[in-house]
Write a protein that holds these residues in place. Structure first.
Motif, short mmCIF file in Angstrom:
data_model
loop_
_atom_site.label_atom_id
_atom_site.label_comp_id
_atom_site.label_asym_id
_atom_site.label_seq_id
_atom_site.Cartn_x
_atom_site.Cartn_y
_atom_site.Cartn_z
N CYS A 66 0.84 -1.20 0.00
CA CYS A 66 0.00 0.00 0.00
C CYS A 66 0.88 1.25 0.00
O CYS A 66 0.63 2.19 -0.76
N GLU A 125 2.30 1.97 -3.21
CA GLU A 125 1.22 2.14 -4.20
C GLU A 125 1.12 1.01 -5.23
O GLU A 125 0.64 1.22 -6.33
N ARG A 126 1.59 -0.17 -4.84
CA ARG A 126 1.45 -1.28 -5.79
C ARG A 126 0.05 -1.88 -5.73
O ARG A 126 -0.47 -2.35 -6.75
N ALA A 127 -0.56 -1.90 -4.55
CA ALA A 127 -1.90 -2.48 -4.41
C ALA A 127 -2.59 -1.85 -3.20
O ALA A 127 -1.95 -1.16 -2.39
N LEU A 128 -3.90 -2.08 -3.11
CA LEU A 128 -4.67 -1.58 -1.97
C LEU A 128 -5.42 -2.77 -1.39
O LEU A 128 -6.52 -3.09 -1.83
N HIS A 151 -6.47 -4.86 2.26
CA HIS A 151 -6.57 -4.79 3.72
C HIS A 151 -7.16 -6.07 4.29
O HIS A 151 -7.95 -6.74 3.64
N LYS A 203 -9.89 -7.49 6.69
CA LYS A 203 -11.14 -7.00 7.28
C LYS A 203 -11.10 -7.23 8.78
O LYS A 203 -10.51 -8.21 9.25
N PRO A 204 -11.75 -6.37 9.55
CA PRO A 204 -11.79 -6.61 11.00
C PRO A 204 -12.50 -7.93 11.31
O PRO A 204 -13.34 -8.38 10.53
N ASN A 239 -9.35 -8.41 1.30
CA ASN A 239 -9.74 -8.02 -0.05
C ASN A 239 -9.23 -6.63 -0.39
O ASN A 239 -8.69 -5.93 0.46
N GLY A 240 -9.34 -6.30 -1.68
CA GLY A 240 -8.84 -5.00 -2.12
C GLY A 240 -8.76 -4.92 -3.62
O GLY A 240 -9.51 -5.61 -4.32
N ILE A 241 -7.85 -4.08 -4.10
CA ILE A 241 -7.73 -3.83 -5.53
C ILE A 241 -6.27 -3.99 -5.95
O ILE A 241 -5.37 -3.47 -5.28
N GLY A 268 -6.19 -2.74 -10.98
CA GLY A 268 -7.54 -2.47 -11.46
C GLY A 268 -8.54 -3.59 -11.21
O GLY A 268 -9.72 -3.42 -11.47
N ARG A 269 -8.07 -4.73 -10.70
CA ARG A 269 -8.97 -5.86 -10.48
C ARG A 269 -9.31 -6.01 -9.00
O ARG A 269 -8.49 -5.72 -8.13
N ALA A 270 -10.52 -6.49 -8.74
CA ALA A 270 -10.91 -6.81 -7.37
C ALA A 270 -10.22 -8.10 -6.96
O ALA A 270 -10.19 -9.07 -7.72
N LYS A 291 -18.11 -4.15 5.92
CA LYS A 291 -17.03 -4.71 6.73
C LYS A 291 -17.41 -4.66 8.20
O LYS A 291 -18.11 -3.73 8.62
N PRO A 292 -16.94 -5.61 8.99
CA PRO A 292 -17.23 -5.54 10.43
C PRO A 292 -16.63 -4.27 11.04
O PRO A 292 -15.64 -3.75 10.54
N PRO A 340 -14.35 -2.25 13.32
CA PRO A 340 -13.08 -2.64 13.96
C PRO A 340 -13.12 -2.45 15.48
O PRO A 340 -13.48 -1.39 15.98
N ILE A 395 -17.59 -6.29 -5.36
CA ILE A 395 -17.38 -6.37 -6.80
C ILE A 395 -18.70 -6.15 -7.52
O ILE A 395 -19.72 -6.73 -7.14
N ALA A 441 -13.95 -3.40 -8.96
CA ALA A 441 -13.89 -3.25 -7.51
C ALA A 441 -14.68 -2.00 -7.13
O ALA A 441 -14.55 -0.95 -7.76
N HIS A 471 -6.19 3.18 -7.82
CA HIS A 471 -5.98 1.78 -8.21
C HIS A 471 -7.02 1.28 -9.20
O HIS A 471 -7.07 0.09 -9.50
N GLY A 472 -7.89 2.17 -9.67
CA GLY A 472 -8.83 1.79 -10.72
C GLY A 472 -10.16 1.27 -10.22
O GLY A 472 -10.93 0.69 -10.98
#
Lengths: 203, 203
Positions: free
Chosen positions: A19, A22-25, A27, A29-30, A62-64, A67-69, B29-30, B32, B64, B69, B102-103
């Motif tokens: 993150c 800036e390669r991907a986003l 996380h 989830k709680p 999950n994340g992005i 450009g893909r989910a 999301k739950p 936190p 999605i 995303a 990130h698109g």
């Protein structure tokens, strides 16, 4: 490497790195918690005094990416010869099936803690095995065959996006070449690459 | 319609509907929570006896839709003339900026509870306003201008994916036409369309 570090810790560390550069986003989830009682003491934060862990209805991460989910579940086992399916909640299998149906990238990350090896397995492949016959586990040999070994690095701890590139973006240019930052901007730094860097610096 | 029903409840209901008819895969999301103390009573589930709410580092909803995303934050206000920015955590603004980078598709859903109106506003537009000058809120008139009113239905409660179609997929065919199920498979059922159906059935 990896000894004593939990898979969750390694993934959170890797996601924070991905993150920040800036390669991907992506996380975690709680953890879902059912709150039953809350105290509201004067002049301080609400204090939850009775709550219970709930069964997760989705996956943990999950994340992005590109450009893909992206959506995945991570599990570890101390067993050396197989990974037991009972570690995966049926809800999570159902959720990942839907991720694939909706055009997302879905996979499992499975760590054999004793062997210190972590694999990425496409959700479609694992789900087929999960439903096939009366299987209760997937053997270590099968994981090696259908999964791809995730390289462990210094930064990030788990270079799992390199596996994602190889599996899901093979038609496109690799991340490093495509990136404006060029190679090395957000790459995996391993002990090998670091010592190479040292050699270079020492010349 | 909508009186007494919280925005969160309406969105959870809508997402469950969209998920069941396979139009989208979107979850809340739950919340936190920082767990401090856990009791492990014999023969029963682990009981959390001390815990605190944490500030969320991301938004509340993601998933999605049509292969993309999607990520959004939902807020409600009792004010009639403006929506105060202080309801949005700076973390959430930062997170949505990254979603766009990130698109992903990112937006806010804002409800004026007193007016019983709910709007969808593109994250890029709201973020620009958030950072512009010394603004502390966005006026109701501005929300009407830059946002799009979400139709309230019987099923789902909030037909917000219709707004997403209009805003982010206008070049492509609409959901209803593209879907194999054709129109009506996963559409918004409002009181108007339901009474039309009744008329038809009564003929």
């Amino acid at each position: 490497m990896g000894r004593g570090m939990s898979l969750e810790h390694d993934l959170n560390d890797s996601n924070a790195y991905y993150c920040s550069c800036e390669r991907a986003l992506i996380h975690k989830k709680p953890t879902p918690i059912q709150v039953v009682k809350v105290d509201y003491p004067e002049r301080s934060a609400a204090k939850i005094t009775e709550a219970y862990y709930k069964t997760p209805s989705t996956t943990d991460y999950n994340g992005i990416y590109r450009g893909r989910a992206i959506d995945f579940e991570a599990k570890e086992t101390r067993q050396k010869t197989s990974f037991p399916f009972k570690s995966i909640h049926p809800h999570q299998i159902e959720h990942l099936k839907k991720v694939l149906q909706h055009g997302g990238i879905g996979f499992f990350i499975i760590r054999f803690t004793t062997l210190e090896e972590t694999y990425l397995i496409d959700a479609g492949i694992l789900i087929d095995m999960y439903y096939e016959g009366e299987r209760k586990s997937i053997s270590y040999m099968k994981v090696k065959e259908v999964g791809s070994l995730i390289r462990m690095g210094l930064t990030p701890r788990l270079c799992y996006l390199d596996n994602v590139d190889a599996l899901y973006f093979k038609e496109e240019k690799s991340y490093g070449t495509k990136s404006k930052r060029g190679n090395g901007g957000c790459e995996c730094i391993t002990e090998a690459t670091r010592s190479k860097g040292h050699q270079r610096n020492n010349r």
